[in-house]
Scaffold this motif. Structure first.
Motif, short mmCIF file in Angstrom:
data_model
loop_
_atom_site.label_atom_id
_atom_site.label_comp_id
_atom_site.label_asym_id
_atom_site.label_seq_id
_atom_site.Cartn_x
_atom_site.Cartn_y
_atom_site.Cartn_z
N GLY A 164 0.80 -1.22 0.00
CA GLY A 164 0.00 0.00 0.00
C GLY A 164 0.83 1.27 0.00
N MET A 165 0.16 2.38 0.25
CA MET A 165 0.83 3.69 0.20
C MET A 165 1.84 3.86 1.33
N SER A 166 1.68 3.09 2.42
CA SER A 166 2.69 3.17 3.48
C SER A 166 4.04 2.67 2.95
N ASP A 167 4.00 1.63 2.10
CA ASP A 167 5.24 1.13 1.48
C ASP A 167 5.83 2.18 0.54
N VAL A 168 4.96 2.84 -0.21
CA VAL A 168 5.40 3.91 -1.11
C VAL A 168 6.02 5.05 -0.30
N ALA A 215 12.57 -1.43 -4.73
CA ALA A 215 11.23 -0.91 -5.04
C ALA A 215 10.50 -1.86 -5.97
N LEU A 216 11.18 -2.34 -7.00
CA LEU A 216 10.54 -3.26 -7.95
C LEU A 216 10.14 -4.57 -7.28
N ALA A 217 10.91 -5.00 -6.28
CA ALA A 217 10.59 -6.26 -5.60
C ALA A 217 9.24 -6.18 -4.90
N LEU A 218 8.80 -4.97 -4.53
CA LEU A 218 7.50 -4.82 -3.89
C LEU A 218 6.36 -5.26 -4.82
N ASN A 219 6.56 -5.09 -6.12
CA ASN A 219 5.50 -5.48 -7.04
C ASN A 219 5.28 -6.98 -7.08
N SER A 220 6.26 -7.74 -6.61
CA SER A 220 6.12 -9.19 -6.53
C SER A 220 5.81 -9.66 -5.12
N ALA A 221 5.74 -8.71 -4.18
CA ALA A 221 5.58 -9.08 -2.78
C ALA A 221 4.14 -9.30 -2.37
N GLY A 222 3.19 -8.83 -3.16
CA GLY A 222 1.79 -8.97 -2.79
C GLY A 222 0.89 -8.22 -3.73
N GLN A 243 -3.78 -0.38 -8.77
CA GLN A 243 -3.06 0.15 -9.93
C GLN A 243 -2.33 1.44 -9.57
N ARG A 244 -2.97 2.26 -8.73
CA ARG A 244 -2.34 3.51 -8.32
C ARG A 244 -1.05 3.25 -7.55
N VAL A 245 -1.10 2.28 -6.62
CA VAL A 245 0.10 1.97 -5.83
C VAL A 245 1.20 1.41 -6.73
N ARG A 246 0.82 0.54 -7.67
CA ARG A 246 1.85 -0.01 -8.57
C ARG A 246 2.49 1.10 -9.40
N GLY A 247 1.70 2.05 -9.85
CA GLY A 247 2.26 3.18 -10.59
C GLY A 247 3.25 3.98 -9.74
N GLN A 248 2.91 4.17 -8.44
CA GLN A 248 3.80 4.89 -7.54
C GLN A 248 5.10 4.10 -7.30
N ILE A 249 4.99 2.78 -7.25
CA ILE A 249 6.19 1.96 -7.06
C ILE A 249 7.10 2.08 -8.28
N MET A 304 6.35 3.02 -17.49
CA MET A 304 5.38 2.17 -16.80
C MET A 304 4.68 2.93 -15.68
N SER A 305 5.35 3.95 -15.13
CA SER A 305 4.74 4.71 -14.04
C SER A 305 3.73 5.73 -14.54
#
Length: 423
Positions: free
Chosen positions: A125-129, A163-170, A174-180, A217-218
């Motif tokens: 989520g946004m806390s990770d961002v 940062a990219l590893a977060l996209n595979s973590a859970g 779409q908004r959070v993925r864009g921020q990552i 991608m962002s």
């Protein structure tokens, strides 16, 4: 060798030319920047670190030391204190309770063993961002203090991968993925800038390609602007003004430059520096006038990313003008912009101050003002003269000084200083 000695710290100091006293001074200044009160360390404090008598400095000192060196305290050979956990006394067992537990616990244990292990899915989520953005702010701060260091480049690239590893973590929206992806692109663009600043242009181009893909991608317009603007600067430093202009045109074509005059101003100021490198006086003057006008239109309360607010202001505009007019051999105009830049620079811009001071010295030398030119060049702090761009400029300064005034006593003084103090 004494096993307790802090060998990594000693090696870093030797590699970067720091004595115990000069490192203490640098850390004291960094403590002041972080806390508002200058530190009270001296050479003896650093010698205690090297000898291993102090294994884990206080938190403010560690943070300042990390700012100065660009390395974590552990990488510098410091060892965290270990906290001793009390050992609990073994519980007194009730024999009957133990017997009942053994008997009744067997079926339960078998049932638990037979059940499949199901891990709850992680929600990114946004806390990770937010954590990524705070780490990015730390990278930006290190860059403005040191600049060009390989350690900054490597750290930023590693954080891009994290940062990219977060996209595979859970799972994530779409908004959070864009921020990552935007965060990963930001880290990669900082790695690219550190490589540019350190004159490692091949590495910079590798980071550039990664950063551009992540930015696409962002969908983030600000980071796309940053990356293409850095590409333009890279090609300018590589003496490829045509490519520099084309890349900077891509940055200036981002929609964010139409929404925010500050982005428009930065794009125009860098375009002016490119025109200066290409020898076009008229285009340089026009672009700087437009950059100043755009900056004057910008509102202070507009939201801007941390990388933008941390460096672009009137001082940076004058720094780019100083660079452009030096390239055009317009020494007096360059000197004027140099003084204005130095007067407006914020305290944390140590790398920028070293670069601007070296350029100012060259502008003074261009007017054959040998004495003030040498005094200006000698005023650059020793930690700044180790920056690759500053070192290159001072090397060229010495060559030109000996060509213009080979017998001047100021030239003799500079040559001795160069031999004893410069890397």
């Amino acid at each position: 060798m004494d096993a307790t000695r802090n060998v990594p710290l000693e090696a870093w100091m030797q590699e970067h030319g720091f004595s115990s006293n000069t490192l203490a001074d640098a850390v004291n200044q960094a403590i002041g920047d972080l806390t508002g009160k200058v530190g009270g360390l001296d050479g003896a404090s650093v010698r205690d670190w090297k000898a291993g008598r102090v294994r884990w400095p206080k938190s403010a000192t560690r943070a300042a030391l990390e700012e100065v060196t660009g390395l974590d305290a552990a990488a510098l050979g410091f060892v965290p204190r270990r906290r001793r956990s009390p050992i609990p006394a073994p519980p007194q067992e009730d024999p009957d309770m133990h017997r009942r537990t053994v008997i009744t616990g067997v079926p339960v244990a078998l049932a638990v063993a037979a059940a499949p292990a199901v891990a709850a899915p992680r929600r990114v989520g946004m806390s990770d961002v937010g954590r990524l953005q705070r780490r990015f702010a730390e990278i930006v701060a290190r860059d403005h203090r040191h600049g060009g260091q390989l350690t900054i480049e490597q750290r930023a690239a590693a954080l891009a991968d994290e940062a990219l590893a977060l996209n595979s973590a859970g799972s994530a929206t779409q908004r959070v993925r864009g921020q990552i992806y935007a965060s990963a692109a930001s880290f990669r663009s900082s790695a690219m800038w550190a490589a540019i600043d350190g004159r490692r242009f091949g590495d910079a181009q590798t980071h550039m390609r990664e950063a551009q893909a992540l930015a696409e991608m962002s969908g983030d317009q600000a980071i796309k602007f940053r990356i293409w603007s850095h590409v333009g600067t890279m090609y300018r430093h590589m003496n490829r003004p045509g490519d520099a202009r084309a890349a900077n045109d891509v940055a200036r074509g981002r929609s964010i430059t139409r929404r925010d005059p500050m982005f428009a101003s930065l794009g125009l100021a860098r375009q002016a520096a490119i025109h200066g490198a290409a020898g076009d006086r008229t285009a340089t003057r026009i672009a700087f006038d437009q950059a100043q006008a755009a900056m004057n239109r910008a509102t202070a309360d507009a939201y801007r990313p941390v990388w933008m607010t941390a460096f672009y202001d009137q001082a940076e505009l004058n720094s780019l003008a100083l660079s452009a007019y030096l390239a055009l051999l317009q020494w007096e105009t360059a000197e004027s912009h140099g003084y204005r830049c130095l007067a407006a620079l914020r305290p944390h811009m140590r790398r920028s101050r070293g670069i601007a001071t070296a350029r100012l010295a060259r502008a003074q030398l261009g007017q054959r003002d040998t004495e003030p030119a040498v005094a200006t060049a000698m005023s650059i702090p020793l930690d700044a003269v180790r920056h690759p761009r500053v070192a290159d400029m001072l090397s060229t300064f010495g060559v030109d000084l000996r060509r213009f005034a080979p017998t001047s006593p100021h030239t003799v003084a500079w040559t001795q200083y160069e031999r004893e103090a410069l890397p």
